[in-house]
Design a protein around this motif. Structure first.
Motif, PDB file in Angstrom:
ATOM      1  N   MET A  62     -11.675  12.527  50.096  1.00  0.00           N
ATOM      2  CA  MET A  62     -11.911  13.261  48.486  1.00  0.00           C
ATOM      3  C   MET A  62     -11.293  13.902  47.902  1.00  0.00           C
ATOM      4  O   MET A  62     -11.058  13.771  46.752  1.00  0.00           O
ATOM      5  N   GLN A  63     -10.333  15.024  48.636  1.00  0.00           N
ATOM      6  CA  GLN A  63      -9.447  15.916  47.706  1.00  0.00           C
ATOM      7  C   GLN A  63      -8.479  14.872  47.471  1.00  0.00           C
ATOM      8  O   GLN A  63      -7.674  15.306  46.186  1.00  0.00           O
ATOM      9  N   LEU A  64      -7.944  13.902  47.812  1.00  0.00           N
ATOM     10  CA  LEU A  64      -6.912  13.213  47.764  1.00  0.00           C
ATOM     11  C   LEU A  64      -7.441  12.564  46.423  1.00  0.00           C
ATOM     12  O   LEU A  64      -6.273  12.684  45.619  1.00  0.00           O
ATOM     13  N   ALA A  65      -8.628  12.072  46.508  1.00  0.00           N
ATOM     14  CA  ALA A  65      -8.804  10.976  45.225  1.00  0.00           C
ATOM     15  C   ALA A  65      -8.981  11.412  44.277  1.00  0.00           C
ATOM     16  O   ALA A  65      -8.588  12.099  42.672  1.00  0.00           O
ATOM     17  N   ALA A  66      -9.415  12.655  43.745  1.00  0.00           N
ATOM     18  CA  ALA A  66      -9.546  13.766  43.059  1.00  0.00           C
ATOM     19  C   ALA A  66      -7.950  14.480  42.557  1.00  0.00           C
ATOM     20  O   ALA A  66      -8.144  14.566  41.199  1.00  0.00           O
ATOM     21  N   PHE A  67      -7.532  14.931  43.456  1.00  0.00           N
ATOM     22  CA  PHE A  67      -6.099  15.124  43.761  1.00  0.00           C
ATOM     23  C   PHE A  67      -5.099  14.372  42.213  1.00  0.00           C
ATOM     24  O   PHE A  67      -4.621  14.944  41.351  1.00  0.00           O
ATOM     25  N   LEU A  68      -5.110  12.877  42.648  1.00  0.00           N
ATOM     26  CA  LEU A  68      -4.319  11.993  42.167  1.00  0.00           C
ATOM     27  C   LEU A  68      -5.093  11.495  41.061  1.00  0.00           C
ATOM     28  O   LEU A  68      -4.513  11.321  39.588  1.00  0.00           O
ATOM     29  N   GLU A  69      -6.259  12.229  40.759  1.00  0.00           N
ATOM     30  CA  GLU A  69      -6.851  12.406  39.015  1.00  0.00           C
ATOM     31  C   GLU A  69      -6.492  12.726  38.207  1.00  0.00           C
ATOM     32  O   GLU A  69      -5.544  12.754  37.651  1.00  0.00           O
ATOM     33  N   GLN A  70      -6.502  13.810  38.598  1.00  0.00           N
ATOM     34  CA  GLN A  70      -5.733  15.525  37.792  1.00  0.00           C
ATOM     35  C   GLN A  70      -4.164  15.555  37.856  1.00  0.00           C
ATOM     36  O   GLN A  70      -3.429  15.301  37.060  1.00  0.00           O
TER      37      GLN A  70
END
Length: 148
Positions: A62-70
């Protein structure tokens, strides 16, 4: 790599597995086409980043996906070359070269260093404003004055 399931309407639905997506789009392969993937899937940086980084079990998904979106949003959208598409292409090519030549293994690179290399490739042109050093010097830009 397709899995058949049934929806609540009892019509068969075909879901593609993560391995199927990676294989079909050629992520991490030499012939990966970042522009084509961007046109067909959108968010190519997020897709490539997630596909290549999800194997590092210490990264919460979940944190990886959020980081990649940012990270993808941090790229200058009007930059025609130093873009999120270029970053996805560089990351995929780096993965291919480092894994196929076995540099990771022969250099004894720990998986945290491997992960850092992939993130560096994904973010290497964040904020790039589409001008090179020659232009900055010729226009007497403050960056050129400061660093040349």
């Amino acid at each position: 790599s397709m899995v058949s399931t049934e929806s609540s309407l009892r019509r068969p639905v075909r879901l593609e597995t993560a391995e199927g997506i990676r294989s079909r789009l050629r992520v991490g392969e030499w012939d990966f086409n970042a522009h084509a993937v961007e046109q067909s899937q959108h968010n190519v940086l997020q897709l490539v980043g997630f596909e290549l980084l999800r194997g590092f079990s210490f990264l919460p998904r979940m944190q990886l996906a959020a980081f990649l979106e940012q990270l993808e949003r941090a790229y200058v959208p009007t930059n025609p070359y130093h873009s999120r598409i270029h970053a996805a292409d560089v990351c995929s090519a780096l993965w291919y070269l480092l894994s196929r030549t076995e540099i990771w293994v022969s250099a004894g690179m720990h998986n945290t260093l491997q992960m850092a290399c992939m993130i560096a490739a994904l973010g290497h042109d964040v904020g790039h404003f589409a001008r090179n050093n020659v232009f900055l010097v010729a226009s007497r830009d403050a960056l050129a004055i400061t660093y040349n």
